[in-house]
Enzyme design. Structure first.
Site, PDB file in Angstrom:
ATOM      1  N   ARG A  27       0.826  -1.204   0.000  1.00  0.00           N
ATOM      2  CA  ARG A  27       0.000   0.000   0.000  1.00  0.00           C
ATOM      3  C   ARG A  27       0.860   1.254   0.000  1.00  0.00           C
ATOM      4  O   ARG A  27       0.333   2.363   0.021  1.00  0.00           O
ATOM      5  CB  ARG A  27      -0.940   0.005   1.213  1.00  0.00           C
ATOM      6  CG  ARG A  27      -2.066  -0.977   1.055  1.00  0.00           C
ATOM      7  CD  ARG A  27      -3.065  -0.917   2.191  1.00  0.00           C
ATOM      8  NE  ARG A  27      -4.164  -1.850   1.950  1.00  0.00           N
ATOM      9  CZ  ARG A  27      -4.928  -2.370   2.893  1.00  0.00           C
ATOM     10  NH1 ARG A  27      -4.730  -2.043   4.156  1.00  0.00           N
ATOM     11  NH2 ARG A  27      -5.893  -3.212   2.576  1.00  0.00           N
ATOM     12  N   GLU A  39      -0.948  -9.212  -5.244  1.00  0.00           N
ATOM     13  CA  GLU A  39      -2.234  -9.871  -5.448  1.00  0.00           C
ATOM     14  C   GLU A  39      -2.061 -11.360  -5.742  1.00  0.00           C
ATOM     15  O   GLU A  39      -2.869 -12.180  -5.296  1.00  0.00           O
ATOM     16  CB  GLU A  39      -3.009  -9.199  -6.589  1.00  0.00           C
ATOM     17  CG  GLU A  39      -3.397  -7.742  -6.331  1.00  0.00           C
ATOM     18  CD  GLU A  39      -4.340  -7.574  -5.149  1.00  0.00           C
ATOM     19  OE1 GLU A  39      -4.812  -8.581  -4.590  1.00  0.00           O
ATOM     20  OE2 GLU A  39      -4.607  -6.417  -4.782  1.00  0.00           O
ATOM     21  N   GLN A  44      -5.662 -16.895  -1.714  1.00  0.00           N
ATOM     22  CA  GLN A  44      -5.868 -17.987  -0.750  1.00  0.00           C
ATOM     23  C   GLN A  44      -4.808 -17.985   0.349  1.00  0.00           C
ATOM     24  O   GLN A  44      -4.471 -19.033   0.899  1.00  0.00           O
ATOM     25  CB  GLN A  44      -5.840 -19.343  -1.481  1.00  0.00           C
ATOM     26  CG  GLN A  44      -6.866 -19.436  -2.587  1.00  0.00           C
ATOM     27  CD  GLN A  44      -8.271 -19.382  -2.063  1.00  0.00           C
ATOM     28  OE1 GLN A  44      -8.717 -20.293  -1.405  1.00  0.00           O
ATOM     29  NE2 GLN A  44      -8.967 -18.278  -2.325  1.00  0.00           N
ATOM     30  N   TYR A 122     -10.264 -11.708 -10.667  1.00  0.00           N
ATOM     31  CA  TYR A 122      -9.946 -10.949  -9.461  1.00  0.00           C
ATOM     32  C   TYR A 122      -8.723 -10.045  -9.661  1.00  0.00           C
ATOM     33  O   TYR A 122      -8.781  -8.826  -9.418  1.00  0.00           O
ATOM     34  CB  TYR A 122      -9.717 -11.866  -8.237  1.00  0.00           C
ATOM     35  CG  TYR A 122      -9.122 -11.050  -7.122  1.00  0.00           C
ATOM     36  CD1 TYR A 122      -9.918 -10.182  -6.386  1.00  0.00           C
ATOM     37  CD2 TYR A 122      -7.749 -11.028  -6.901  1.00  0.00           C
ATOM     38  CE1 TYR A 122      -9.378  -9.338  -5.434  1.00  0.00           C
ATOM     39  CE2 TYR A 122      -7.196 -10.195  -5.958  1.00  0.00           C
ATOM     40  CZ  TYR A 122      -8.010  -9.354  -5.214  1.00  0.00           C
ATOM     41  OH  TYR A 122      -7.473  -8.520  -4.307  1.00  0.00           O
ATOM     42  N   ASP A 140     -13.671 -11.206  -4.199  1.00  0.00           N
ATOM     43  CA  ASP A 140     -12.852 -12.217  -3.543  1.00  0.00           C
ATOM     44  C   ASP A 140     -13.634 -12.772  -2.352  1.00  0.00           C
ATOM     45  O   ASP A 140     -14.821 -12.502  -2.199  1.00  0.00           O
ATOM     46  CB  ASP A 140     -11.510 -11.624  -3.106  1.00  0.00           C
ATOM     47  CG  ASP A 140     -11.661 -10.779  -1.854  1.00  0.00           C
ATOM     48  OD1 ASP A 140     -12.750 -10.203  -1.676  1.00  0.00           O
ATOM     49  OD2 ASP A 140     -10.712 -10.698  -1.066  1.00  0.00           O
ATOM     50  N   CYS A 204     -18.810  -1.908  13.003  1.00  0.00           N
ATOM     51  CA  CYS A 204     -18.948  -1.886  11.549  1.00  0.00           C
ATOM     52  C   CYS A 204     -19.557  -0.563  11.074  1.00  0.00           C
ATOM     53  O   CYS A 204     -20.615  -0.158  11.558  1.00  0.00           O
ATOM     54  CB  CYS A 204     -19.817  -3.054  11.082  1.00  0.00           C
ATOM     55  SG  CYS A 204     -20.056  -3.073   9.294  1.00  0.00           S
TER      56      CYS A 204
END
Length: 359
Positions: A27, A39, A44, A122, A140, A204
């Site tokens: 980032r 990525e 997974q 993705y 994803d 949240c």
DNA sequence: AAGCCGGGGCC
DNA sequence: GGCCCAGGCTT
């Protein structure tokens, strides 16, 4: 969805992300190549697992051209332990294609990205949105979980046909003003708040919009189909000694653990002793005749689709030159050179059993 | 549409 | 022991 509600949801999500996002290595860059590498590694695979691999990889291969110029074995060695080794093979091959046809610059074109090996829906959407700021929605595991709760989607998330359902939802939600930030915000929400179990709805930012929460059924989502239990297989591998050196063979590039190195061996059939199976596989795969010396020990390991119980034996070479049937290469190496080769996890579990040989 | 493909951390 | 993870490829 109502337009005002939609912008409120986007606004709250973006605000939460800016305040709560983790400071991750990928980032701190806008380099499409770096985003791409991250990525691929994150497929997974949990963020905490990826970080050290990513840093070593980027230090060694800082650009597409560096990666394209590298040999596959050094790439696999850096990938060792991360699993899903086809990712490394495809990434290396794709780097070669980008070097050859795009002068080493990753194209900011959705179709061109999808044509590269190892880049699917993705990663294409992730790179387009995060690195190039283009409006492609990612789908994803995190996104599917968040969306399944937000809209109480009954389609099981682990069925292939569920992808289209979630992709439609994700597209309507996507913030065209800052698609990269929006995509990362949804995924970060899934990773930090909207957990698979015991989601932290209290913190949240979009709980007010969540249908599963309104219905008091957050834990019932995402819906999921059960997978049958995986079988356990017996296997045996042999350390073949000849003049103080040991034999390793390279696994064919397609299939399980492709490109890695291992001690010759294979499955133990029903009613067969592990030792007999091992001698049989060594004879068949390497053409060597060996004599049993001792059983060094046993390890257990779980793969995605089966578990294995593997016995390790030590043999003395008796006769024959190596004629490979199955493996694509072989080496007679000094035991202390084992660590130079990318090995499966099973073989790292074998290492303590070899302490006598390594002395 | 379903199976294959690693390894680790969590419960 | 099962579940989950910033999925893609093959058939």
């Amino acid at each position: 969805m109502d337009k005002t509600l939609l912008s409120t949801l986007r606004f709250r999500l973006a605000g939460w992300y800016r305040a709560n996002r983790r400071a991750l290595p990928w980032r701190r860059t806008s380099d499409p190549y770096a985003i791409w590498v991250s990525e691929v590694m994150l497929q997974q695979t949990k963020v905490e697992t990826v970080i050290p691999y990513y840093q070593r990889f980027m230090a060694r291969f800082p650009s597409v051209l560096d990666l394209a110029a590298a040999d596959l074995q050094s790439v696999l060695k850096l990938w060792e332990g991360l699993g899903y080794y086809a990712r490394a093979r495809n990434l290396h091959r794709a780097a070669g294609q980008v070097a050859a046809t795009h002068r080493g610059v990753l194209p900011g074109d959705h179709g061109a990205l999808l044509n590269l090996p190892g880049i699917g829906p993705y990663i294409a959407a992730a790179v387009m949105s995060i690195a190039f700021g283009r409006p492609y929605a990612v789908v994803d595991g995190n996104v599917k979980r968040v969306l399944s709760r937000l809209f109480m989607v009954d389609a099981p998330v682990n069925r292939h046909d569920a992808y289209a359902v979630f992709e439609r939802k994700a597209k309507t939600l996507l913030d065209p003003e800052d698609p990269g930030l929006f995509n990362q915000a949804v995924m970060e929400l899934g990773a930090l708040v909207c957990h698979p179990r015991q989601p932290r709805c209290v913190t949240c930012p979009v709980a007010a919009h969540c249908r599963a929460r309104q219905a008091g059924r957050v834990e019932a989502y995402p819906r999921r189909i059960r997978k049958p239990p995986v079988p356990t297989r017996a296997a045996a591998a042999g350390v073949v000694l000849k003049d103080g050196r040991i034999l390793i063979v390279q696994i064919p590039p397609d299939g399980l653990l492709g490109g890695l190195w291992e001690f010759p061996g294979g499955r133990v059939d029903a009613g067969e002793s592990a030792e007999a199976a091992c001698i049989r596989h060594i004879q068949k795969k390497t053409g060597l005749s060996v004599a049993a010396a001792e059983r060094l020990g046993r390890i257990r390991h779980a793969y995605t689709h089966f578990k294995v119980v593997a016995d390790l034996f030590r043999f003395e070479w008796r006769s024959g030159d190596v004629r490979l049937d199955g493996p694509v290469d072989h080496r007679w190496i000094r035991p202390d050179a084992l660590t130079q080769y990318p090995l499966p996890k099973t073989h790292h579990k074998f290492m303590p059993l070899l302490s006598g040989l390594l002395a």
